[in-house]
Design a protein around this motif. Structure first.
Motif, PDB file in Angstrom:
ATOM      1  N   PRO A 200      44.680  53.979  47.082  1.00  0.00           N
ATOM      2  CA  PRO A 200      44.239  52.470  46.544  1.00  0.00           C
ATOM      3  C   PRO A 200      43.370  51.977  47.330  1.00  0.00           C
ATOM      4  O   PRO A 200      43.675  51.753  48.529  1.00  0.00           O
ATOM      5  CB  PRO A 200      45.537  52.142  45.865  1.00  0.00           C
ATOM      6  N   ALA A 201      42.511  51.239  46.825  1.00  0.00           N
ATOM      7  CA  ALA A 201      41.678  50.031  47.483  1.00  0.00           C
ATOM      8  C   ALA A 201      42.358  48.909  47.915  1.00  0.00           C
ATOM      9  O   ALA A 201      42.320  48.436  48.897  1.00  0.00           O
ATOM     10  CB  ALA A 201      40.617  49.694  46.599  1.00  0.00           C
TER      11      ALA A 201
ATOM     12  N   LEU B 290      56.891  44.318  39.854  1.00  0.00           N
ATOM     13  CA  LEU B 290      55.605  44.820  39.166  1.00  0.00           C
ATOM     14  C   LEU B 290      54.617  45.008  40.002  1.00  0.00           C
ATOM     15  O   LEU B 290      54.423  44.340  41.077  1.00  0.00           O
ATOM     16  CB  LEU B 290      55.133  43.679  37.915  1.00  0.00           C
ATOM     17  N   LYS B 291      53.498  45.834  40.089  1.00  0.00           N
ATOM     18  CA  LYS B 291      52.421  46.055  40.742  1.00  0.00           C
ATOM     19  C   LYS B 291      51.131  46.460  39.926  1.00  0.00           C
ATOM     20  O   LYS B 291      51.319  46.999  38.923  1.00  0.00           O
ATOM     21  CB  LYS B 291      52.515  47.089  41.890  1.00  0.00           C
ATOM     22  N   ALA B 292      50.080  46.042  40.375  1.00  0.00           N
ATOM     23  CA  ALA B 292      48.587  46.282  40.140  1.00  0.00           C
ATOM     24  C   ALA B 292      47.914  46.956  41.011  1.00  0.00           C
ATOM     25  O   ALA B 292      47.789  46.277  42.038  1.00  0.00           O
ATOM     26  CB  ALA B 292      47.805  44.884  39.522  1.00  0.00           C
ATOM     27  N   THR B 293      47.591  48.231  40.803  1.00  0.00           N
ATOM     28  CA  THR B 293      46.990  48.968  41.981  1.00  0.00           C
ATOM     29  C   THR B 293      45.557  49.214  41.383  1.00  0.00           C
ATOM     30  O   THR B 293      45.218  49.415  40.504  1.00  0.00           O
ATOM     31  CB  THR B 293      47.585  50.536  41.969  1.00  0.00           C
ATOM     32  N   ILE B 294      44.382  48.715  42.371  1.00  0.00           N
ATOM     33  CA  ILE B 294      43.124  48.578  42.319  1.00  0.00           C
ATOM     34  C   ILE B 294      42.876  50.005  43.030  1.00  0.00           C
ATOM     35  O   ILE B 294      42.951  50.334  44.050  1.00  0.00           O
ATOM     36  CB  ILE B 294      42.438  47.415  42.973  1.00  0.00           C
ATOM     37  N   TRP B 295      41.916  50.586  41.939  1.00  0.00           N
ATOM     38  CA  TRP B 295      41.288  52.056  42.595  1.00  0.00           C
ATOM     39  C   TRP B 295      39.714  51.852  42.560  1.00  0.00           C
ATOM     40  O   TRP B 295      39.219  51.327  41.662  1.00  0.00           O
ATOM     41  CB  TRP B 295      41.770  53.066  41.672  1.00  0.00           C
ATOM     42  N   GLU B 296      39.052  52.329  43.582  1.00  0.00           N
ATOM     43  CA  GLU B 296      37.508  52.487  43.683  1.00  0.00           C
ATOM     44  C   GLU B 296      37.133  53.828  43.070  1.00  0.00           C
ATOM     45  O   GLU B 296      37.852  54.673  43.761  1.00  0.00           O
ATOM     46  CB  GLU B 296      37.216  52.270  45.052  1.00  0.00           C
ATOM     47  N   ASN B 297      36.289  53.854  42.301  1.00  0.00           N
ATOM     48  CA  ASN B 297      35.831  55.163  41.754  1.00  0.00           C
ATOM     49  C   ASN B 297      34.391  55.264  42.003  1.00  0.00           C
ATOM     50  O   ASN B 297      33.467  54.336  42.323  1.00  0.00           O
ATOM     51  CB  ASN B 297      36.238  55.230  40.272  1.00  0.00           C
TER      52      ASN B 297
ATOM     53  N   TYR C  56      42.060  41.227  37.808  1.00  0.00           N
ATOM     54  CA  TYR C  56      40.740  41.116  37.180  1.00  0.00           C
ATOM     55  C   TYR C  56      39.695  40.132  37.990  1.00  0.00           C
ATOM     56  O   TYR C  56      38.659  40.635  38.610  1.00  0.00           O
ATOM     57  CB  TYR C  56      40.862  40.484  35.863  1.00  0.00           C
ATOM     58  N   HIS C  57      40.229  38.992  38.526  1.00  0.00           N
ATOM     59  CA  HIS C  57      39.498  38.234  39.491  1.00  0.00           C
ATOM     60  C   HIS C  57      39.199  39.047  40.930  1.00  0.00           C
ATOM     61  O   HIS C  57      38.415  38.684  41.352  1.00  0.00           O
ATOM     62  CB  HIS C  57      40.314  36.963  39.642  1.00  0.00           C
ATOM     63  N   ARG C  58      40.155  39.678  41.343  1.00  0.00           N
ATOM     64  CA  ARG C  58      40.238  40.505  42.791  1.00  0.00           C
ATOM     65  C   ARG C  58      39.008  41.577  42.516  1.00  0.00           C
ATOM     66  O   ARG C  58      38.319  41.579  43.336  1.00  0.00           O
ATOM     67  CB  ARG C  58      41.489  40.937  43.024  1.00  0.00           C
ATOM     68  N   THR C  59      39.088  42.465  41.508  1.00  0.00           N
ATOM     69  CA  THR C  59      37.986  43.212  41.293  1.00  0.00           C
ATOM     70  C   THR C  59      36.603  42.656  41.339  1.00  0.00           C
ATOM     71  O   THR C  59      35.758  43.155  41.686  1.00  0.00           O
ATOM     72  CB  THR C  59      38.308  44.173  40.096  1.00  0.00           C
TER      73      THR C  59
ATOM     74  N   GLU D 170      35.793  39.862  42.692  1.00  0.00           N
ATOM     75  CA  GLU D 170      35.640  39.728  44.129  1.00  0.00           C
ATOM     76  C   GLU D 170      35.184  40.738  44.909  1.00  0.00           C
ATOM     77  O   GLU D 170      34.092  40.495  45.704  1.00  0.00           O
ATOM     78  CB  GLU D 170      36.946  38.931  44.834  1.00  0.00           C
ATOM     79  N   ILE D 171      35.749  41.997  44.721  1.00  0.00           N
ATOM     80  CA  ILE D 171      35.437  43.010  45.746  1.00  0.00           C
ATOM     81  C   ILE D 171      34.083  43.607  45.414  1.00  0.00           C
ATOM     82  O   ILE D 171      33.156  43.719  45.959  1.00  0.00           O
ATOM     83  CB  ILE D 171      36.470  44.253  45.477  1.00  0.00           C
ATOM     84  N   ARG D 172      33.768  43.345  43.623  1.00  0.00           N
ATOM     85  CA  ARG D 172      32.316  43.877  43.406  1.00  0.00           C
ATOM     86  C   ARG D 172      31.138  42.712  43.909  1.00  0.00           C
ATOM     87  O   ARG D 172      30.302  43.230  44.430  1.00  0.00           O
ATOM     88  CB  ARG D 172      32.288  43.686  41.769  1.00  0.00           C
ATOM     89  N   ARG D 173      31.675  41.318  44.136  1.00  0.00           N
ATOM     90  CA  ARG D 173      30.603  40.552  44.810  1.00  0.00           C
ATOM     91  C   ARG D 173      30.398  40.905  46.040  1.00  0.00           C
ATOM     92  O   ARG D 173      29.416  40.703  46.677  1.00  0.00           O
ATOM     93  CB  ARG D 173      31.025  39.162  44.482  1.00  0.00           C
ATOM     94  N   GLU D 174      31.755  41.054  46.854  1.00  0.00           N
ATOM     95  CA  GLU D 174      31.533  41.597  48.152  1.00  0.00           C
ATOM     96  C   GLU D 174      30.430  42.678  48.475  1.00  0.00           C
ATOM     97  O   GLU D 174      29.706  42.732  49.244  1.00  0.00           O
ATOM     98  CB  GLU D 174      32.820  41.821  48.738  1.00  0.00           C
TER      99      GLU D 174
END
Length: 133
Positions: free
Chosen positions: A9-10, A18-25, A70-73, A75-79
């Motif tokens: 996971p990214a 509860l967890k939200a796992t962000i994956w980079e594809n 959603y907000h974190r993804t 931020e990652i996209r902007r970075e």
């Protein structure tokens, strides 16, 4: 991406169990992100397991965790965009920025867009209901 980084996971965000796992594809147009939501529990043998089924008491927390992801993804996209093109740190091309400016100008002049909806907070509700003596 090396073989060791594959399927890692990214980022993982948590709220209790509860967890939200962000994956980079990787896609045809470059990297993109997806998010999986899960609830961790302990099975009868004491092993930690994940499920994608949530009780009704979990739903508001799941919604807030999804909002944070959603907000974190974004931020990652902007970075990532900033790393590719430091001159455009917001990640917007000129055409999108022009459309946004036109929309904001139209709203400030009283046309277009969604009309604001008043929020109901605890103060509003308490003003309408008075306890019986």
């Amino acid at each position: 991406m090396t073989k060791d980084q594959h399927n890692q996971p990214a980022e993982t965000m948590r709220d209790g169990n509860l967890k939200a796992t962000i994956w980079e594809n990787q896609g045809e147009k470059g990297p993109y992100h997806s998010v999986s939501l899960a609830k961790t529990y302990q099975d009868k043998d004491g092993h930690l397991r994940d499920t994608n089924s949530f009780g009704t008491g979990d739903l508001l927390r799941v919604a807030e965790l999804a909002r944070s992801a959603y907000h974190r993804t974004n931020e990652i996209r902007r970075e990532m965009q900033h790393d590719r093109d430091p001159a455009d740190a917001n990640g917007h091309d000129g055409e999108r920025a022009s459309r946004r400016e036109a929309y904001q100008t139209k709203r400030s002049q009283g046309g277009g867009g969604r009309s604001p909806v008043p929020r109901r907070d605890a103060t509003f509700l308490s003003d309408r209901f008075t306890p019986e003596p």
